[in-house]
Design a protein around this motif. Sequence first.
Motif, PDB file in Angstrom:
ATOM      1  N   LEU A 313       0.800   4.878  -2.215  1.00  0.00           N
ATOM      2  CA  LEU A 313      -0.635   4.946  -2.477  1.00  0.00           C
ATOM      3  C   LEU A 313      -0.899   5.599  -3.834  1.00  0.00           C
ATOM      4  O   LEU A 313      -0.194   6.543  -4.213  1.00  0.00           O
ATOM      5  N   PRO A 314      -1.903   5.138  -4.565  1.00  0.00           N
ATOM      6  CA  PRO A 314      -2.179   5.687  -5.901  1.00  0.00           C
ATOM      7  C   PRO A 314      -2.431   7.190  -5.876  1.00  0.00           C
ATOM      8  O   PRO A 314      -2.031   7.911  -6.793  1.00  0.00           O
ATOM      9  N   GLU A 315      -3.085   7.663  -4.815  1.00  0.00           N
ATOM     10  CA  GLU A 315      -3.419   9.086  -4.738  1.00  0.00           C
ATOM     11  C   GLU A 315      -2.309   9.909  -4.108  1.00  0.00           C
ATOM     12  O   GLU A 315      -2.450  11.122  -3.927  1.00  0.00           O
ATOM     13  N   GLY A 316      -1.206   9.279  -3.780  1.00  0.00           N
ATOM     14  CA  GLY A 316      -0.083   9.980  -3.172  1.00  0.00           C
ATOM     15  C   GLY A 316       0.074   9.605  -1.713  1.00  0.00           C
ATOM     16  O   GLY A 316      -0.871   9.186  -1.044  1.00  0.00           O
ATOM     17  N   GLY A 317       1.285   9.774  -1.190  1.00  0.00           N
ATOM     18  CA  GLY A 317       1.571   9.393   0.182  1.00  0.00           C
ATOM     19  C   GLY A 317       1.904   7.914   0.278  1.00  0.00           C
ATOM     20  O   GLY A 317       2.028   7.213  -0.732  1.00  0.00           O
ATOM     21  N   TRP A 318       2.060   7.453   1.495  1.00  0.00           N
ATOM     22  CA  TRP A 318       2.418   6.053   1.734  1.00  0.00           C
ATOM     23  C   TRP A 318       1.467   5.422   2.737  1.00  0.00           C
ATOM     24  O   TRP A 318       1.076   6.049   3.737  1.00  0.00           O
ATOM     25  N   GLY A 319       1.115   4.170   2.493  1.00  0.00           N
ATOM     26  CA  GLY A 319       0.419   3.407   3.504  1.00  0.00           C
ATOM     27  C   GLY A 319       1.409   3.043   4.610  1.00  0.00           C
ATOM     28  O   GLY A 319       2.626   3.125   4.425  1.00  0.00           O
ATOM     29  N   MET A 320       0.882   2.664   5.760  1.00  0.00           N
ATOM     30  CA  MET A 320       1.769   2.356   6.890  1.00  0.00           C
ATOM     31  C   MET A 320       1.485   0.947   7.391  1.00  0.00           C
ATOM     32  O   MET A 320       0.362   0.623   7.786  1.00  0.00           O
TER      33      MET A 320
END
Length: 516
Positions: A313-320
């Motif tokens: 994700l652009p803002e950090g973290g991962w989509g699921m």
Amino acid sequence: MGEQLGPSGEYEQQIIAERCLAEVDNLNRLRGADGRHDPAMLEAIHVNLITAAKEAAMPYAISTTYQEHREGTFWWLDQTPVEVAESGYIFHQSPAAHARVAVEVEEARHTQQNLRPGYIGVFISPRMTRQDAPYEVAKTEHLADDDQVRIHMLDVDEQGAIQGKYVQSLLVRDVPLSAWAAMSRDPDNIFGKALDIEDEGSALSVMKLYDKMELPAQALPNGVVDIVKAVVPYIDDQNTRQKVESQIILFHGGQEAMHEAAVSVADRWLDFEVALADSLEAGEATPVIQRFIAQLQHEWGRQTRALLDVNRLPEGGWGMTRELAIKLEEARRNTTWTSAAVAAGNEDVIAQLGYDTAKVIYENELFIQTIRHNGASAQEIAAIEAQSNRLIAQKKTNVGGGCSGDARGDFESSEQDDGGTSYEPNQDSSKEKDKKNWRWKRGICQVKTCPTRPGQTKVGPCSVCVRCQGMFDKGSDPTKWGMPSKDREQKPEPKKVATVRAVSAAATRGEVALAA
């Protein structure tokens, strides 16, 4: 009763790869209107995970579960035993497996209608024969290697009212189908009567005898193990007979220790399943899933790293997505089952790991069990587990069995083809990979709250920086950086409550006395 399932019904076939998400899907399907999970439902899934861990990692474990009786039928989660059996039409793919499911459904219906107090219903489900299906098909359907034997016994109160039903089961190997058939034909068998076999070349012929396999409770003082004992005299080959007799000895010992190990790993597995279900529901990896990704960022294989890149994700973290969830669940099963196998002394898995590596994992598991009883925090347990998980990932073990099948996580192979951005494989079989061998590159840390963002720093293959990696390894949650201290505190885990009446500890350990 739910709508009838069948191969020609309107239900879409679940692809084989998604089988591993069954409990995750149950969690989302049964989620309350407020988004929370009912404690009773969590406990039922916890029992499912205990059974799965035993079947997959502990070849000589016995599983005992309990189904409540209400509204005139038995229940497991929100399904009756017949509905649970019918779900096999979705789980399995081949016509040969669907033929077995049809028998399972009729057996569940028969047990529901005909099980009597003081008697035990027996169901023998041999592995597929070559006549039933090619070995490759049987293997894909998880029906190639083990025979399942299970028994049912009612739980009644002092007034004779049915409160529920015990189901006890085990997996046994090496029993020839001819031995089950010969035992069935013998008028002096354990059932005291000859049973007609319609086709001795097919496992279905033995499965279909469920309605004739009833015994007084006192006939099985050792529960389901006594059914395996009863077939031994019908095994002609002496070497094969000795193999089965050796398994019987192991079925009699260590059940309490195996159960304790299975409960320990199932506790952590349940936390992961809840977090993965929440991640799918939200479309974004929760902190627990982010921690799992980060702790293994130097171990992930090419396919998983590609999925993580796509879902960044652009803002950090991962989509699921379901595709990514499958990869993470397969990896979690591999690490969970391997830890359980080592704790239970599974020689095949220990041989894959090597003695030195297995010793570290074994000591970690014993320590986790000890501190879990002493009220250790999830962070403390996660830190210990992280070390074991990396060791397991480096060895790429193959572990599994029963309905859950095998679990091979997508971990890095020795053949690198990623432009040199991944770590150098460490072949040391006795120690955790030396972290100085990990390769880092310049990039933006994937942790939303990392103080280095939006600038660049040293990050690993999953774009987690050195500092955040260290926090994840310690079981901490760097995603809570910058939050008030009261928000950083870990929320207490919901207390698991029993869904059944006061089932005895012996029954839970698989040692329930089934004599009347």
